[in-house]
Design an enzyme around this catalytic site. Structure first.
Site, PDB file in Angstrom:
ATOM      1  N   TYR A  54      -3.335  -8.241  -8.376  1.00 14.30           N
ATOM      2  CA  TYR A  54      -4.211  -7.248  -7.755  1.00 14.30           C
ATOM      3  C   TYR A  54      -5.672  -7.680  -7.889  1.00 14.30           C
ATOM      4  CZ  TYR A  54      -0.117  -4.141  -7.949  1.00 14.30           C
ATOM      5  OH  TYR A  54       1.131  -3.588  -7.818  1.00 14.30           O
ATOM      6  N   HIS A 121       7.260  -9.163 -11.190  1.00  9.21           N
ATOM      7  CA  HIS A 121       6.794  -8.431 -10.014  1.00  9.21           C
ATOM      8  C   HIS A 121       7.743  -8.582  -8.826  1.00  9.21           C
ATOM      9  CE1 HIS A 121       2.774  -7.085  -7.958  1.00  9.21           C
ATOM     10  NE2 HIS A 121       3.796  -6.360  -7.555  1.00  9.21           N
ATOM     11  N   GLY A 203       3.919   7.454   0.029  1.00 12.55           N
ATOM     12  CA  GLY A 203       4.056   6.682   1.261  1.00 12.55           C
ATOM     13  C   GLY A 203       2.790   5.952   1.643  1.00 12.55           C
ATOM     14  N   ARG A 204       2.135   5.354   0.643  1.00 18.05           N
ATOM     15  CA  ARG A 204       0.858   4.658   0.854  1.00 18.05           C
ATOM     16  C   ARG A 204      -0.176   5.577   1.509  1.00 18.05           C
ATOM     17  NH1 ARG A 204       4.955   1.205   1.214  1.00 18.05           N
ATOM     18  NH2 ARG A 204       4.834  -0.604  -0.147  1.00 18.05           N
ATOM     19  N   GLY A 205      -0.133   6.832   1.099  1.00 14.72           N
ATOM     20  CA  GLY A 205      -1.111   7.800   1.573  1.00 14.72           C
ATOM     21  C   GLY A 205      -0.662   8.609   2.767  1.00 14.72           C
TER      22      GLY A 205
END
Length: 325
Positions: A54, A121, A203-205
């Site tokens: 990240y 990951h 849901g990713r926003g």
């Protein structure tokens, strides 16, 4: 904040996903992100989830700085093995050498002596999972890691991994509109005593009801590459939000809180890590822990969000190929 057991690790049922503080969604704002982390800790949202990929280490450095005086307040989870979409020719590396070196680099960036929960990951198809988990088990023996986990692994991989070392958690996407894991993987986790950490419960926003079209997202936002945010698909997915809003209105809650509460209702062995980089979102998400949905709520949500209801896959094709190995 209620808690969940991930193997032998007790964590809050709602943690804090920190990916968006460094990459993918909008611009970085380190001071605000730091305030969000501190507020999360104050609310008992002590599980902080990041990864070495990240922001090319930015996420771990950010958490390290934020925890300089509060290390004992936090449970740190980070990940290794995902090289990022731009990496060539390999985008994953689960070799023992990479895992060992990656752990040392993460410890330095985080400024800690031990990582509480260390994930692979993505599973490397070119490296036997026994070798990857074996390297992680040696990190536990060395005192550099307390517990180990896998992310987006399939049932066979989980069984093979658990024979090498206890797996505390599987972290995979699970939300109202991403229910793939319900077909077999959740049952495998329960069979093996592996806790489940659901990422992207919002849901990713999208499940917040605040993304009516792709133009809402800045040009650099990675969601523009995701099939579910394609203009045609997002138009098909928008009616799903109506069911969320209807349930939320019954409880005086927000669609985001309903979406989180639904994930938590899946079992006492489930924790979730909604992403947030502002204090107000951390507070909103944390309050979902007190929301109790009714049978009527579950029926309405189940009808609207039947498995496969969402238009579009959850990742682009190349990334989908790395899931469930």
């Amino acid at each position: 904040m209620r808690t969940t057991k991930l193997g032998g690790l007790e964590v809050p049922s709602i943690g804090l996903g920190c990916m968006g503080m460094s990459t993918a969604y909008g611009t970085k704002d380190d001071p605000e992100s730091t305030r969000a982390i501190h507020r999360a800790l104050d609310l008992g949202v002590t599980l902080l989830d990041t990864a070495d990929v990240y922001g090319n280490g930015h996420g771990e450095r950010l958490i390290g700085e934020a925890l300089k005086d509060r290390r004992r307040d936090a449970i740190i989870a980070t990940k290794v093995g995902n090289l990022g979409r731009a990496a060539k020719p390999r985008t994953v590396d689960g070799s023992p050498e990479h895992i060992t070196a990656g752990c040392d680099a993460s410890l330095e960036r985080l400024g800690v002596e031990t990582i509480d929960l260390y994930y692979l990951h993505r599973v490397d198809p070119d490296v036997p999972i026994e070798d990857s988990v074996g390297a992680m088990s040696r990190l536990v023996e060395a005192g550099k890691v307390r517990h180990i986990g896998l992310s987006e692994a399939g049932s066979d991989t989980l069984r093979r991994a658990a024979k090498v070392h206890p797996i505390a958690a599987l972290q995979s996407e699970w939300s109202l509109w991403s229910r793939d894991v319900e077909s077999a993987i959740v049952d495998t986790c329960r069979e093996l005593g592996i806790g489940f950490v659901a990422y992207a419960p919002l849901g990713r926003g999208f499940l917040t009801g605040t993304i009516p079209d792709v133009d809402t997202l800045i040009p650099e936002d990675r969601r523009r590459d995701h099939p579910r945010f394609d203009p045609d698909n997002i138009a098909q997915n928008l009616p799903l939000i109506d069911a969320l809003r209807s349930v939320a209105e019954r409880h005086g809650a927000t669609p985001a809180q309903v979406a989180i509460a639904w994930v938590l209702s899946r079992g006492e062995d489930v924790a979730t890590i909604p992403g947030a980089k502002k204090v107000k979102w951390v507070e909103e998400n944390a309050n979902a822990a007190d929301l109790e949905l009714t049978d009527s709520d579950f029926a309405d949500l189940g009808q609207a969000f039947a498995p496969g209801a969402a238009a579009g896959t959850r990742y682009p094709e190349k990334q989908m190929a790395k899931l469930g190995i």
